[in-house]
Design an enzyme around this catalytic site. Structure first.
Site, mmCIF file in Angstrom:
data_model
loop_
_atom_site.group_PDB
_atom_site.id
_atom_site.type_symbol
_atom_site.label_atom_id
_atom_site.label_comp_id
_atom_site.label_asym_id
_atom_site.label_seq_id
_atom_site.Cartn_x
_atom_site.Cartn_y
_atom_site.Cartn_z
ATOM 1 N N LYS A 1 10.045 -25.278 -21.363
ATOM 2 C CA LYS A 1 9.448 -25.339 -22.571
ATOM 3 C C LYS A 1 11.068 -25.389 -23.640
ATOM 4 O O LYS A 1 11.310 -24.556 -23.669
ATOM 5 C CB LYS A 1 8.532 -24.441 -22.901
ATOM 6 C CG LYS A 1 7.917 -24.776 -24.341
ATOM 7 C CD LYS A 1 8.427 -25.005 -24.817
ATOM 8 C CE LYS A 1 8.226 -23.896 -26.576
ATOM 9 N NZ LYS A 1 9.449 -23.716 -27.316
ATOM 10 N N SER B 1 14.595 -14.426 -27.910
ATOM 11 C CA SER B 1 14.251 -12.937 -28.587
ATOM 12 C C SER B 1 13.620 -11.910 -27.874
ATOM 13 O O SER B 1 13.338 -12.084 -27.354
ATOM 14 C CB SER B 1 13.823 -12.967 -30.063
ATOM 15 O OG SER B 1 12.459 -13.470 -30.228
ATOM 16 N N GLY C 1 10.285 -11.604 -26.000
ATOM 17 C CA GLY C 1 10.119 -11.820 -24.824
ATOM 18 C C GLY C 1 8.841 -9.895 -24.248
ATOM 19 O O GLY C 1 8.068 -10.255 -23.540
ATOM 20 N N GLU D 1 14.520 -12.446 -20.469
ATOM 21 C CA GLU D 1 16.680 -12.027 -21.164
ATOM 22 C C GLU D 1 16.502 -12.633 -22.580
ATOM 23 O O GLU D 1 16.858 -13.308 -23.232
ATOM 24 C CB GLU D 1 17.224 -13.409 -20.485
ATOM 25 C CG GLU D 1 17.648 -13.722 -19.254
ATOM 26 C CD GLU D 1 18.472 -12.431 -17.679
ATOM 27 O OE1 GLU D 1 18.717 -11.736 -18.840
ATOM 28 O OE2 GLU D 1 18.371 -12.544 -17.091
ATOM 29 N N CYS E 1 23.911 -14.379 -27.367
ATOM 30 C CA CYS E 1 23.364 -13.026 -27.721
ATOM 31 C C CYS E 1 24.220 -11.922 -26.739
ATOM 32 O O CYS E 1 23.964 -10.461 -26.750
ATOM 33 C CB CYS E 1 22.502 -13.037 -25.802
ATOM 34 S SG CYS E 1 23.455 -13.595 -24.213
ATOM 35 N N GLU F 1 20.296 -7.233 -34.018
ATOM 36 C CA GLU F 1 20.548 -8.464 -33.493
ATOM 37 C C GLU F 1 20.443 -9.826 -35.039
ATOM 38 O O GLU F 1 19.709 -9.812 -35.201
ATOM 39 C CB GLU F 1 20.306 -9.048 -32.628
ATOM 40 C CG GLU F 1 21.296 -10.235 -32.192
ATOM 41 C CD GLU F 1 20.058 -11.073 -30.584
ATOM 42 O OE1 GLU F 1 18.851 -11.416 -30.729
ATOM 43 O OE2 GLU F 1 20.531 -11.131 -29.695
HETATM 44 P P1 NAD Z 1 13.769 -16.939 -29.866
HETATM 45 O O1 NAD Z 1 12.520 -15.447 -29.134
HETATM 46 O O2 NAD Z 1 13.032 -16.759 -30.950
HETATM 47 O O3 NAD Z 1 12.899 -17.791 -28.776
HETATM 48 C C1 NAD Z 1 12.922 -18.779 -27.879
HETATM 49 C C2 NAD Z 1 11.641 -19.336 -26.577
HETATM 50 O O4 NAD Z 1 10.260 -18.616 -27.260
HETATM 51 C C3 NAD Z 1 11.937 -21.101 -27.311
HETATM 52 O O5 NAD Z 1 11.916 -22.085 -26.959
HETATM 53 C C4 NAD Z 1 10.662 -20.687 -28.312
HETATM 54 O O6 NAD Z 1 10.034 -21.872 -28.948
HETATM 55 C C5 NAD Z 1 9.559 -19.665 -27.500
HETATM 56 N N1 NAD Z 1 8.259 -18.960 -28.599
HETATM 57 C C6 NAD Z 1 8.378 -18.309 -29.501
HETATM 58 N N2 NAD Z 1 7.252 -17.471 -29.842
HETATM 59 C C7 NAD Z 1 6.698 -18.269 -28.378
HETATM 60 C C8 NAD Z 1 5.195 -17.152 -28.130
HETATM 61 N N3 NAD Z 1 4.521 -16.554 -28.942
HETATM 62 N N4 NAD Z 1 4.992 -17.721 -26.718
HETATM 63 C C9 NAD Z 1 5.628 -18.415 -25.960
HETATM 64 N N5 NAD Z 1 7.370 -18.735 -26.833
HETATM 65 C C10 NAD Z 1 7.520 -18.279 -27.399
HETATM 66 O O7 NAD Z 1 14.247 -16.642 -29.604
HETATM 67 P P2 NAD Z 1 15.359 -17.656 -30.088
HETATM 68 O O8 NAD Z 1 16.082 -17.826 -31.619
HETATM 69 O O9 NAD Z 1 15.366 -19.651 -29.610
HETATM 70 O O10 NAD Z 1 17.414 -17.191 -29.550
HETATM 71 C C11 NAD Z 1 17.868 -16.675 -29.723
HETATM 72 C C12 NAD Z 1 17.712 -15.675 -29.219
HETATM 73 O O11 NAD Z 1 17.814 -15.364 -27.599
HETATM 74 C C13 NAD Z 1 18.742 -13.861 -29.446
HETATM 75 O O12 NAD Z 1 17.022 -13.432 -29.673
HETATM 76 C C14 NAD Z 1 19.477 -13.948 -28.218
HETATM 77 O O13 NAD Z 1 19.561 -12.932 -28.252
HETATM 78 C C15 NAD Z 1 18.354 -14.151 -27.095
HETATM 79 N N6 NAD Z 1 19.297 -14.207 -25.992
HETATM 80 C C16 NAD Z 1 19.431 -14.213 -25.010
HETATM 81 C C17 NAD Z 1 20.264 -14.628 -24.076
HETATM 82 C C18 NAD Z 1 20.359 -13.998 -22.971
HETATM 83 O O14 NAD Z 1 20.485 -13.976 -21.619
HETATM 84 N N7 NAD Z 1 19.846 -12.960 -22.881
HETATM 85 C C19 NAD Z 1 21.126 -15.744 -24.314
HETATM 86 C C20 NAD Z 1 20.530 -16.535 -25.220
HETATM 87 C C21 NAD Z 1 19.983 -16.046 -26.046
#
Ligand code: NAD
Length: 495
Positions: A188, A242, A246, A264, A299, A398
């Site tokens: 997804k 995020s 998570g 992650e 991240c 962040e």
């Molecule tokens: P996000 O958490 O908003 O979205 C990530 C994914 O989760 C997307 O596909 C989104 O559609 C999905 N999502 C959102 N709400 C959901 C729900 N209620 N149920 C299920 N899925 C849902 O994150 P983002 O804005 O896409 O990415 C940025 C974040 O990712 C930052 O916090 C960054 O630090 C983190 N990140 C972490 C790593 C790592 O390896 N630790 C790597 C890259 C990015």
């Protein structure tokens, strides 16, 4: 290729916007679509299938069927290796297309997507393919009246929910090990960057991956994402995104079938410059790159720079010179080092933090403004804050943009204390010429990765993931393959 050629290629580029389910491009069951924007121009890249729980039910059904049939899960590791190597080869053959898709969809400089995202995606698939037929199971050292086997089996149906900052690479970090281990995988992608996942699924199918083994459901988190996380026939949610989302996914797993969960999440990584740094210019150039690379949407961005007070003002001044090299430009220009922020919402979030930093008493040393608004895209100058104290929001939260908080410290103990004073623990880095400082401070830092005299070093051989609220899983390395397997103990009694 020159700038004009890239521009022309981007105009001619054709791509799919539908879900990829059971080997076919398909509309969402509801027929609904959503638009994803090019961050560099604000223009729509097309209407994408807006998958929800109905599509999730379908895809999970096909994934389960494929898994139970053994068409992939029962193939020998060397057979899986061959197919995945072919998949990696097809990515290699289409690096330009993948790089272009990533740039258009996520605002990333084409030089980065060509130099890193596209080849790293191919490398990740190939690395896991090469590894899978070299892994042995175990025989337990038990009594001579029994043979006790400890074997690893694929989990089943793995759902990978991934973000927009490195759409293809993050997907590959899940796909590589999960597919190599024999699972069926549903990706997804973020609603902000669905292009590359759909493209990868088509290539994988072309490479010989059976239908239902790798499917892609574009859509929103609260619809497709949530339905996957709550589904009782999904065996594992592997997530990058995020910390807030998570945490929700862990709850969904608990509310449904206790599926395996690997998170992650976010970071606020400390980057420390000790007074005995051997090459200050290199450290400063690296600190600038650590916050500007990928528009700061990383991240592991080195978003808190901890500098010994004796060097503090020199470092702030040098940083402001250094970031002149990182002024944002259209990502399709080969000379562009910093592209566009993913969308208006994220741009406003970053600008909001820049405002808040000033309100809370930090000094805006340079940057801080939206630029190139006439393009329709979302660009922010690299921004350096000095006089930041560890309690300020810009030092704790962040931001996920090119905003660096520079904090002064007086002793090694204080640097460690400030560095660890965070709910996150993804990465940390330090610059020192002294091996004992390097080792002692690395040990004391509560972070999944520590960079000594560099930032963001590493390759496929190193596990990647966080301590504390940065997550609980590890991508990359053989440890990632392990997490997509169940451990089975078989006790055979001998006559
Ligand atoms: P996000 O958490 O908003 O979205 C990530 C994914 O989760 C997307 O596909 C989104 O559609 C999905 N999502 C959102 N709400 C959901 C729900 N209620 N149920 C299920 N899925 C849902 O994150 P983002 O804005 O896409 O990415 C940025 C974040 O990712 C930052 O916090 C960054 O630090 C983190 N990140 C972490 C790593 C790592 O390896 N630790 C790597 C890259 C990015």
């Amino acid at each position: 290729m020159d700038n004009q050629t890239w521009h022309a290629l981007s105009e001619q580029l054709e791509y799919s916007t539908q879900a990829f389910i059971n080997g076919e491009l398909t509309d969402a069951v509801s027929g609904k679509t959503f638009s994803s924007l090019n961050p560099a121009t604000g223009e729509s890249l097309g209407q994408f299938s807006q998958c929800d729980s109905a599509d999730v039910d379908l895809a999970v059904g096909f994934a389960r069927q494929a898994f139970e049939s053994g068409v992939w899960s029962s193939k020998s590791p060397s057979e899986r290796k061959q197919v995945l190597l072919e998949f990696a080869k097809l990515i290699e053959l289409n690096l330009d297309t993948l790089a272009l898709l990533e740039s258009l969809d996520a605002g990333k400089p084409i030089s980065d997507t060509l130099g890193y995202d596209a080849p790293a995606t191919a490398r990740c698939i190939a690395w896991n393919a090469e590894a899978i037929d070299k892994l042995y199971d175990e025989v337990a050292p038990t009594t001579s009246d029994a043979l006790a086997l400890v074997t690893r089996e694929p989990l089943g149906v793995v759902a990978a929910i991934v973000p927009w900052n490195f759409p293809a690479v993050m997907a590959s970090w899940k796909l590589g090990p999960a597919l190599a281990a024999g699972n069926s995988v549903i990706v997804k992608p973020s609603e902000k960057s669905p292009l590359s996942a759909i493209y990868l699924a088509k290539l994988a199918y072309q490479a010989g991956l059976p239908a239902g083994v790798f499917q892609v459901l574009p859509g929103f988190g609260h619809e497709a994402g949530q339905a996957l996380a709550l589904h009782s026939d999904v065996d594992c949610i592997t997530f990058t995104g995020s910390t807030a989302v998570g945490k929700k996914l862990l709850t969904f797993a608990g509310e449904s079938n206790l599926k395996r969960t690997f998170m992650e999440c976010g970071g606020k990584s400390p980057h420390i410059i000790f007074p005995d740094v051997k090459n200050l210019d290199k450290a400063v150039a690296t600190a600038a790159a650590a916050i500007c690379y990928n528009q700061g949407e990383v991240c592991t961005a080195g978003s808190r720079l901890l500098v010994h007070r004796s060097l503090y003002q020199t470092v702030v001044d040098k940083l402001c010179q250094q970031v002149q090299d990182w002024q944002p430009q259209n990502p399709l220009l080969l000379e562009s080092k910093m592209g566009a922020i993913i969308d208006e919402q994220q741009m406003n979030k970053v600008l909001g933090y820049i405002e808040l930093g000033q309100q809370q008493g930090a000094t805006l040393a340079c940057g801080g403004k939206q630029v190139l608004s006439e393009t329709g895209g979302f660009y922010i100058q690299p921004t350096i804050f000095s006089d930041v104290t560890p309690d300020m929001a810009i030092a704790r939260e962040e931001i996920f943009g090119p905003v660096l908080s520079v904090i002064a410290f007086d002793s090694t103990e204080q640097a460690i204390q400030i560095a660890n004073d965070s709910e996150y623990g993804l990465a940390a880095g330090l610059w020192t010429a002294d091996i004992s400082t390097a080792v002692r401070v690395s040990r004391a830092l509560r972070a999944g990765t520590v960079f000594v005299n560099n930032w963001d070093g590493g390759d496929m051989t190193m596990p990647f993931g966080g301590y504390k609220q940065s997550g609980n899983g590890r991508d990359k390395s053989l440890h990632a393959i392990e997490k997509y397997t169940e451990l089975k103990s078989t006790w055979i009694e001998l006559d």
